[in-house]
Design a protein around this motif. Structure first.
Motif, PDB file in Angstrom:
ATOM      1  N   SER A  34      64.168 -40.653 -49.092  1.00  0.00           N
ATOM      2  CA  SER A  34      65.123 -39.692 -49.635  1.00  0.00           C
ATOM      3  C   SER A  34      64.512 -38.302 -49.611  1.00  0.00           C
ATOM      4  O   SER A  34      63.346 -38.121 -49.951  1.00  0.00           O
ATOM      5  CB  SER A  34      65.493 -40.078 -51.075  1.00  0.00           C
ATOM      6  N   HIS A  35      65.303 -37.324 -49.193  1.00  0.00           N
ATOM      7  CA  HIS A  35      64.813 -35.949 -49.121  1.00  0.00           C
ATOM      8  C   HIS A  35      65.834 -35.023 -49.750  1.00  0.00           C
ATOM      9  O   HIS A  35      67.029 -35.118 -49.469  1.00  0.00           O
ATOM     10  CB  HIS A  35      64.556 -35.541 -47.670  1.00  0.00           C
ATOM     11  N   ASN A  60      71.028 -34.324 -51.187  1.00  0.00           N
ATOM     12  CA  ASN A  60      70.149 -35.491 -51.168  1.00  0.00           C
ATOM     13  C   ASN A  60      70.468 -36.272 -49.890  1.00  0.00           C
ATOM     14  O   ASN A  60      71.584 -36.751 -49.708  1.00  0.00           O
ATOM     15  CB  ASN A  60      70.394 -36.353 -52.407  1.00  0.00           C
ATOM     16  N   ILE A  61      69.488 -36.394 -48.993  1.00  0.00           N
ATOM     17  CA  ILE A  61      69.706 -37.027 -47.690  1.00  0.00           C
ATOM     18  C   ILE A  61      68.870 -38.297 -47.586  1.00  0.00           C
ATOM     19  O   ILE A  61      67.666 -38.274 -47.797  1.00  0.00           O
ATOM     20  CB  ILE A  61      69.333 -36.075 -46.550  1.00  0.00           C
ATOM     21  N   GLN A  62      69.545 -39.401 -47.248  1.00  0.00           N
ATOM     22  CA  GLN A  62      68.854 -40.668 -47.032  1.00  0.00           C
ATOM     23  C   GLN A  62      69.126 -41.117 -45.597  1.00  0.00           C
ATOM     24  O   GLN A  62      70.260 -41.057 -45.122  1.00  0.00           O
ATOM     25  CB  GLN A  62      69.338 -41.728 -48.021  1.00  0.00           C
ATOM     26  N   ILE A  75      74.644 -38.238 -46.988  1.00  0.00           N
ATOM     27  CA  ILE A  75      74.453 -36.912 -47.558  1.00  0.00           C
ATOM     28  C   ILE A  75      75.226 -36.792 -48.873  1.00  0.00           C
ATOM     29  O   ILE A  75      76.449 -36.916 -48.897  1.00  0.00           O
ATOM     30  CB  ILE A  75      74.936 -35.820 -46.587  1.00  0.00           C
ATOM     31  N   GLU A  76      74.490 -36.559 -49.941  1.00  0.00           N
ATOM     32  CA  GLU A  76      75.097 -36.369 -51.254  1.00  0.00           C
ATOM     33  C   GLU A  76      74.942 -34.907 -51.656  1.00  0.00           C
ATOM     34  O   GLU A  76      73.842 -34.349 -51.589  1.00  0.00           O
ATOM     35  CB  GLU A  76      74.433 -37.270 -52.294  1.00  0.00           C
ATOM     36  N   GLU A 277      76.245 -12.627 -44.360  1.00  0.00           N
ATOM     37  CA  GLU A 277      76.134 -13.924 -44.999  1.00  0.00           C
ATOM     38  C   GLU A 277      74.709 -14.445 -44.849  1.00  0.00           C
ATOM     39  O   GLU A 277      74.138 -14.416 -43.749  1.00  0.00           O
ATOM     40  CB  GLU A 277      77.116 -14.919 -44.368  1.00  0.00           C
ATOM     41  N   ILE A 278      74.130 -14.889 -45.961  1.00  0.00           N
ATOM     42  CA  ILE A 278      72.773 -15.416 -45.964  1.00  0.00           C
ATOM     43  C   ILE A 278      72.811 -16.839 -46.516  1.00  0.00           C
ATOM     44  O   ILE A 278      73.369 -17.095 -47.573  1.00  0.00           O
ATOM     45  CB  ILE A 278      71.835 -14.554 -46.830  1.00  0.00           C
ATOM     46  N   SER A 279      72.224 -17.766 -45.756  1.00  0.00           N
ATOM     47  CA  SER A 279      72.183 -19.169 -46.175  1.00  0.00           C
ATOM     48  C   SER A 279      70.763 -19.694 -46.037  1.00  0.00           C
ATOM     49  O   SER A 279      70.042 -19.317 -45.100  1.00  0.00           O
ATOM     50  CB  SER A 279      73.116 -20.007 -45.317  1.00  0.00           C
ATOM     51  N   SER A 280      70.374 -20.552 -46.947  1.00  0.00           N
ATOM     52  CA  SER A 280      69.034 -21.125 -46.867  1.00  0.00           C
ATOM     53  C   SER A 280      69.038 -22.565 -47.380  1.00  0.00           C
ATOM     54  O   SER A 280      69.857 -22.938 -48.233  1.00  0.00           O
ATOM     55  CB  SER A 280      68.038 -20.297 -47.697  1.00  0.00           C
ATOM     56  N   SER A 281      68.159 -23.363 -46.821  1.00  0.00           N
ATOM     57  CA  SER A 281      67.928 -24.732 -47.309  1.00  0.00           C
ATOM     58  C   SER A 281      66.429 -24.941 -47.345  1.00  0.00           C
ATOM     59  O   SER A 281      65.743 -24.754 -46.337  1.00  0.00           O
ATOM     60  CB  SER A 281      68.610 -25.755 -46.405  1.00  0.00           C
ATOM     61  N   ILE A 282      65.933 -25.287 -48.513  1.00  0.00           N
ATOM     62  CA  ILE A 282      64.491 -25.431 -48.723  1.00  0.00           C
ATOM     63  C   ILE A 282      64.178 -26.798 -49.333  1.00  0.00           C
ATOM     64  O   ILE A 282      64.842 -27.187 -50.292  1.00  0.00           O
ATOM     65  CB  ILE A 282      63.953 -24.326 -49.670  1.00  0.00           C
TER      66      ILE A 282
END
Length: 282
Positions: A34-35, A60-62, A75-76, A277-282
Protein backbone atom coordinates in the motif's frame (compact mmCIF):
# COMPACT_ATOMS: atom_id res chain seq x y z
CA UNK A 1 51.96 -1.82 -31.75
CA UNK A 2 48.96 -1.78 -34.06
CA UNK A 3 47.45 -4.64 -32.07
CA UNK A 4 47.84 -2.69 -28.81
CA UNK A 5 46.18 0.43 -30.30
CA UNK A 6 43.33 -1.70 -31.59
CA UNK A 7 42.88 -3.29 -28.17
CA UNK A 8 42.82 0.14 -26.46
CA UNK A 9 40.21 1.37 -28.97
CA UNK A 10 38.03 -1.70 -28.28
CA UNK A 11 38.29 -1.13 -24.53
CA UNK A 12 37.29 2.53 -24.95
CA UNK A 13 34.24 1.54 -27.03
CA UNK A 14 33.30 -1.07 -24.42
CA UNK A 15 33.72 1.48 -21.60
CA UNK A 16 31.65 4.12 -23.41
CA UNK A 17 28.95 1.58 -24.22
CA UNK A 18 28.87 0.41 -20.60
CA UNK A 19 28.70 4.01 -19.39
CA UNK A 20 25.77 4.73 -21.71
CA UNK A 21 23.97 1.62 -20.47
CA UNK A 22 24.52 2.68 -16.86
CA UNK A 23 23.17 6.13 -17.63
CA UNK A 24 20.05 4.72 -19.19
CA UNK A 25 17.27 4.89 -16.60
CA UNK A 26 14.26 2.65 -17.10
CA UNK A 27 11.75 3.47 -14.38
CA UNK A 28 8.84 1.19 -13.67
CA UNK A 29 6.12 2.48 -11.40
CA UNK A 30 4.95 0.02 -8.81
CA UNK A 31 2.92 0.17 -5.61
CA UNK A 32 3.62 -3.12 -3.87
CA UNK A 33 1.55 -3.38 -0.73
CA UNK A 34 0.00 0.00 0.00
CA UNK A 35 1.29 3.45 -0.91
CA UNK A 36 -0.19 6.78 0.16
CA UNK A 37 0.23 10.03 -1.78
CA UNK A 38 -0.72 13.46 -0.49
CA UNK A 39 -2.27 15.41 -3.36
CA UNK A 40 -2.59 19.20 -3.60
CA UNK A 41 -4.22 21.20 -6.39
CA UNK A 42 -4.55 24.97 -6.77
CA UNK A 43 -6.09 27.00 -9.58
CA UNK A 44 -5.75 30.72 -10.22
CA UNK A 45 -7.83 32.39 -12.93
CA UNK A 46 -7.19 36.03 -13.86
CA UNK A 47 -9.61 36.62 -16.72
CA UNK A 48 -11.38 39.75 -15.50
CA UNK A 49 -12.10 39.17 -11.82
CA UNK A 50 -9.33 37.13 -10.19
CA UNK A 51 -10.45 33.79 -8.72
CA UNK A 52 -8.62 31.07 -6.84
CA UNK A 53 -9.41 27.51 -5.80
CA UNK A 54 -7.60 24.93 -3.70
CA UNK A 55 -8.21 21.28 -2.88
CA UNK A 56 -6.29 18.46 -1.24
CA UNK A 57 -6.73 14.76 -0.54
CA UNK A 58 -4.83 11.53 0.05
CA UNK A 59 -4.63 8.66 -2.42
CA UNK A 60 -4.18 5.16 -1.09
CA UNK A 61 -2.95 2.85 -3.88
CA UNK A 62 -2.76 -0.93 -3.63
CA UNK A 63 -1.24 -2.99 -6.42
CA UNK A 64 -1.62 -6.57 -7.63
CA UNK A 65 0.32 -7.98 -10.58
CA UNK A 66 -1.23 -10.11 -13.32
CA UNK A 67 0.33 -13.02 -15.20
CA UNK A 68 0.75 -10.90 -18.33
CA UNK A 69 2.79 -8.35 -16.30
CA UNK A 70 -0.03 -5.80 -16.31
CA UNK A 71 -1.11 -4.56 -12.90
CA UNK A 72 -4.32 -3.65 -11.13
CA UNK A 73 -4.34 -0.54 -8.96
CA UNK A 74 -7.05 -0.09 -6.35
CA UNK A 75 -7.22 3.67 -5.79
CA UNK A 76 -8.93 5.10 -2.72
CA UNK A 77 -9.41 8.85 -2.46
CA UNK A 78 -9.44 10.06 1.16
CA UNK A 79 -10.51 13.61 1.91
CA UNK A 80 -10.39 15.63 5.09
CA UNK A 81 -13.32 17.73 6.25
CA UNK A 82 -14.79 19.32 3.07
CA UNK A 83 -15.06 23.08 2.79
CA UNK A 84 -18.56 24.63 3.00
CA UNK A 85 -20.41 24.32 -0.30
CA UNK A 86 -21.93 27.27 -2.14
CA UNK A 87 -25.20 25.42 -2.77
CA UNK A 88 -26.98 22.13 -2.24
CA UNK A 89 -26.24 20.89 -5.75
CA UNK A 90 -22.46 21.05 -5.22
CA UNK A 91 -22.78 19.19 -1.93
CA UNK A 92 -24.80 16.42 -3.60
CA UNK A 93 -22.35 16.19 -6.51
CA UNK A 94 -19.41 15.95 -4.10
CA UNK A 95 -21.07 13.09 -2.22
CA UNK A 96 -21.89 11.22 -5.43
CA UNK A 97 -18.32 11.70 -6.64
CA UNK A 98 -16.71 10.52 -3.42
CA UNK A 99 -18.96 7.45 -3.39
CA UNK A 100 -17.41 6.26 -6.66
CA UNK A 101 -14.19 5.40 -4.82
CA UNK A 102 -12.33 3.12 -4.47
CA UNK A 103 -11.70 2.61 -8.20
CA UNK A 104 -9.83 -0.26 -9.82
CA UNK A 105 -7.78 0.37 -12.97
CA UNK A 106 -5.46 -1.74 -15.08
CA UNK A 107 -2.05 -0.34 -16.07
CA UNK A 108 0.90 -1.71 -18.03
CA UNK A 109 4.20 -2.64 -16.39
CA UNK A 110 5.33 1.00 -16.50
CA UNK A 111 2.18 2.29 -14.79
CA UNK A 112 0.45 3.69 -17.88
CA UNK A 113 -3.37 3.54 -17.86
CA UNK A 114 -4.91 0.75 -19.97
CA UNK A 115 -8.51 0.36 -18.84
CA UNK A 116 -10.90 0.03 -15.94
CA UNK A 117 -10.81 -3.18 -13.91
CA UNK A 118 -14.04 -4.81 -12.66
CA UNK A 119 -16.03 -1.63 -13.27
CA UNK A 120 -19.36 -3.33 -12.63
CA UNK A 121 -18.32 -3.89 -9.02
CA UNK A 122 -17.63 -0.13 -8.74
CA UNK A 123 -21.14 0.59 -10.06
CA UNK A 124 -22.81 -1.79 -7.60
CA UNK A 125 -20.84 -0.42 -4.64
CA UNK A 126 -21.77 3.13 -5.65
CA UNK A 127 -25.48 2.22 -5.77
CA UNK A 128 -25.30 0.86 -2.22
CA UNK A 129 -23.43 3.90 -0.88
CA UNK A 130 -25.84 6.42 -2.44
CA UNK A 131 -29.11 4.55 -1.91
CA UNK A 132 -30.21 6.79 0.99
CA UNK A 133 -29.02 10.13 -0.40
CA UNK A 134 -32.60 11.28 -1.03
CA UNK A 135 -33.20 11.21 2.73
CA UNK A 136 -30.39 13.74 3.23
CA UNK A 137 -30.89 16.07 0.26
CA UNK A 138 -34.02 17.25 -1.47
CA UNK A 139 -34.21 16.39 -5.19
CA UNK A 140 -31.00 14.35 -4.85
CA UNK A 141 -32.53 11.39 -6.71
CA UNK A 142 -32.60 13.41 -9.95
CA UNK A 143 -28.87 14.12 -9.75
CA UNK A 144 -28.16 10.56 -8.62
CA UNK A 145 -29.86 9.17 -11.74
CA UNK A 146 -27.90 11.55 -13.97
CA UNK A 147 -24.61 10.53 -12.33
CA UNK A 148 -25.54 6.85 -12.65
CA UNK A 149 -26.08 7.23 -16.41
CA UNK A 150 -22.50 8.48 -16.73
CA UNK A 151 -21.13 5.90 -14.30
CA UNK A 152 -22.63 3.02 -16.28
CA UNK A 153 -20.90 4.30 -19.43
CA UNK A 154 -17.45 2.98 -18.55
CA UNK A 155 -15.52 4.79 -21.27
CA UNK A 156 -17.17 8.17 -20.62
CA UNK A 157 -16.85 7.83 -16.85
CA UNK A 158 -13.08 7.23 -16.93
CA UNK A 159 -12.56 9.90 -19.57
CA UNK A 160 -14.18 12.40 -17.18
CA UNK A 161 -12.35 11.05 -14.14
CA UNK A 162 -8.95 11.42 -15.75
CA UNK A 163 -9.51 15.14 -16.24
CA UNK A 164 -8.53 15.62 -12.61
CA UNK A 165 -4.85 16.67 -12.56
CA UNK A 166 -3.75 14.04 -10.03
CA UNK A 167 -4.81 11.28 -12.44
CA UNK A 168 -2.57 12.73 -15.13
CA UNK A 169 0.36 12.90 -12.73
CA UNK A 170 -0.35 9.41 -11.44
CA UNK A 171 -0.09 7.84 -14.88
CA UNK A 172 2.72 10.02 -16.26
CA UNK A 173 5.61 7.57 -16.03
CA UNK A 174 8.17 8.13 -18.81
CA UNK A 175 9.49 4.77 -19.99
CA UNK A 176 13.08 5.99 -19.87
CA UNK A 177 15.30 9.02 -19.69
CA UNK A 178 19.04 9.32 -20.23
CA UNK A 179 21.21 10.85 -17.55
CA UNK A 180 22.25 14.26 -18.84
CA UNK A 181 20.46 13.88 -22.19
CA UNK A 182 17.07 15.22 -23.31
CA UNK A 183 14.26 12.83 -24.21
CA UNK A 184 11.17 13.89 -26.15
CA UNK A 185 7.85 13.26 -24.40
CA UNK A 186 4.22 14.44 -24.59
CA UNK A 187 1.91 15.11 -21.67
CA UNK A 188 -1.86 15.69 -21.99
CA UNK A 189 -3.17 18.48 -19.77
CA UNK A 190 -6.86 19.16 -19.25
CA UNK A 191 -7.78 22.85 -18.91
CA UNK A 192 -10.78 22.75 -16.58
CA UNK A 193 -14.05 23.13 -18.44
CA UNK A 194 -12.21 23.69 -21.73
CA UNK A 195 -10.54 20.53 -22.99
CA UNK A 196 -7.32 18.58 -23.46
CA UNK A 197 -4.07 20.08 -24.73
CA UNK A 198 -1.17 17.97 -26.00
CA UNK A 199 1.98 19.45 -24.46
CA UNK A 200 5.01 18.25 -26.41
CA UNK A 201 8.31 18.83 -24.67
CA UNK A 202 11.52 17.28 -23.35
CA UNK A 203 12.67 15.53 -20.18
CA UNK A 204 16.09 16.04 -18.66
CA UNK A 205 17.25 13.70 -15.89
CA UNK A 206 19.93 14.02 -13.22
CA UNK A 207 21.26 10.86 -11.59
CA UNK A 208 21.13 10.80 -7.78
CA UNK A 209 22.18 8.30 -5.11
CA UNK A 210 18.56 7.20 -4.55
CA UNK A 211 17.53 7.23 -8.24
CA UNK A 212 17.09 10.37 -10.31
CA UNK A 213 15.39 13.75 -10.55
CA UNK A 214 13.65 14.49 -13.84
CA UNK A 215 12.36 17.75 -15.29
CA UNK A 216 9.79 17.95 -18.08
CA UNK A 217 9.20 21.27 -19.84
CA UNK A 218 6.86 22.21 -22.66
CA UNK A 219 5.91 25.50 -24.29
CA UNK A 220 3.29 25.44 -27.06
CA UNK A 221 0.77 27.66 -28.81
CA UNK A 222 -2.82 26.71 -27.94
CA UNK A 223 -4.77 25.24 -30.92
CA UNK A 224 -7.54 27.44 -32.38
CA UNK A 225 -10.43 25.22 -31.21
CA UNK A 226 -9.20 25.37 -27.59
CA UNK A 227 -8.50 29.13 -27.93
CA UNK A 228 -12.11 29.69 -29.01
CA UNK A 229 -13.37 27.75 -25.99
CA UNK A 230 -11.21 29.83 -23.63
CA UNK A 231 -12.39 33.15 -25.13
CA UNK A 232 -16.01 32.01 -25.00
CA UNK A 233 -15.92 30.81 -21.41
CA UNK A 234 -13.95 33.71 -19.96
CA UNK A 235 -15.27 36.50 -22.24
CA UNK A 236 -11.74 37.26 -23.34
CA UNK A 237 -10.07 37.98 -26.64
CA UNK A 238 -6.46 37.24 -27.46
CA UNK A 239 -4.58 36.71 -30.71
CA UNK A 240 -2.81 33.69 -29.28
CA UNK A 241 -2.40 31.82 -25.98
CA UNK A 242 0.90 30.26 -24.99
CA UNK A 243 0.83 27.28 -22.65
CA UNK A 244 3.81 26.45 -20.46
CA UNK A 245 3.96 23.19 -18.53
CA UNK A 246 6.76 22.11 -16.20
CA UNK A 247 6.82 18.87 -14.22
CA UNK A 248 9.35 17.97 -11.54
CA UNK A 249 9.75 14.30 -10.65
CA UNK A 250 11.77 12.32 -8.13
CA UNK A 251 12.22 8.64 -8.87
CA UNK A 252 13.29 6.12 -6.23
CA UNK A 253 15.08 3.26 -7.97
CA UNK A 254 15.09 0.69 -5.10
CA UNK A 255 11.32 1.12 -4.61
CA UNK A 256 10.69 1.46 -8.36
CA UNK A 257 8.27 4.34 -7.94
CA UNK A 258 8.03 8.10 -8.25
CA UNK A 259 8.14 9.54 -4.75
CA UNK A 260 7.19 13.04 -5.91
CA UNK A 261 5.59 14.73 -8.91
CA UNK A 262 4.72 18.41 -9.23
CA UNK A 263 3.17 20.10 -12.27
CA UNK A 264 2.84 23.81 -13.03
CA UNK A 265 0.61 24.72 -15.99
CA UNK A 266 0.01 28.30 -17.11
CA UNK A 267 -1.58 30.23 -19.96
CA UNK A 268 -0.35 33.60 -21.19
CA UNK A 269 -2.23 35.88 -23.58
CA UNK A 270 0.98 37.62 -24.68
CA UNK A 271 0.84 40.28 -21.98
CA UNK A 272 0.27 38.44 -18.74
CA UNK A 273 -0.49 35.05 -17.19
CA UNK A 274 -4.26 34.58 -17.23
CA UNK A 275 -4.58 31.00 -15.97
CA UNK A 276 -2.35 28.92 -13.71
CA UNK A 277 -2.77 25.52 -12.16
CA UNK A 278 -0.35 23.77 -9.80
CA UNK A 279 -0.72 20.11 -8.83
CA UNK A 280 1.49 17.89 -6.74
CA UNK A 281 1.55 14.34 -5.39
CA UNK A 282 4.06 13.44 -2.71
Amino acid sequence: MTSNVSQVAKEEVHTNKKSMEENRVKPFQKYSGSHIYHVENSLEVQFGEKKGFHSSCKLNIQETENEDHTKNWLIEKIEGAPLPFENNFLEILHELEQSSYPLAVKVDEKGVFLSASDHQKVVENWKLKTAAIQEKHQNAEVFRNQYLNTLENESLFYTNKRKEPFWNLLFFAPSYVDNGEKTHETFTWNIKGIGDVECAGTILAEQKDYGFDAFFISEINIPNDIKEQIDKKYQHSAEQYTATLTIQMEYNSPKKQYSKKKADFSLSDGEKTVYREISSSI
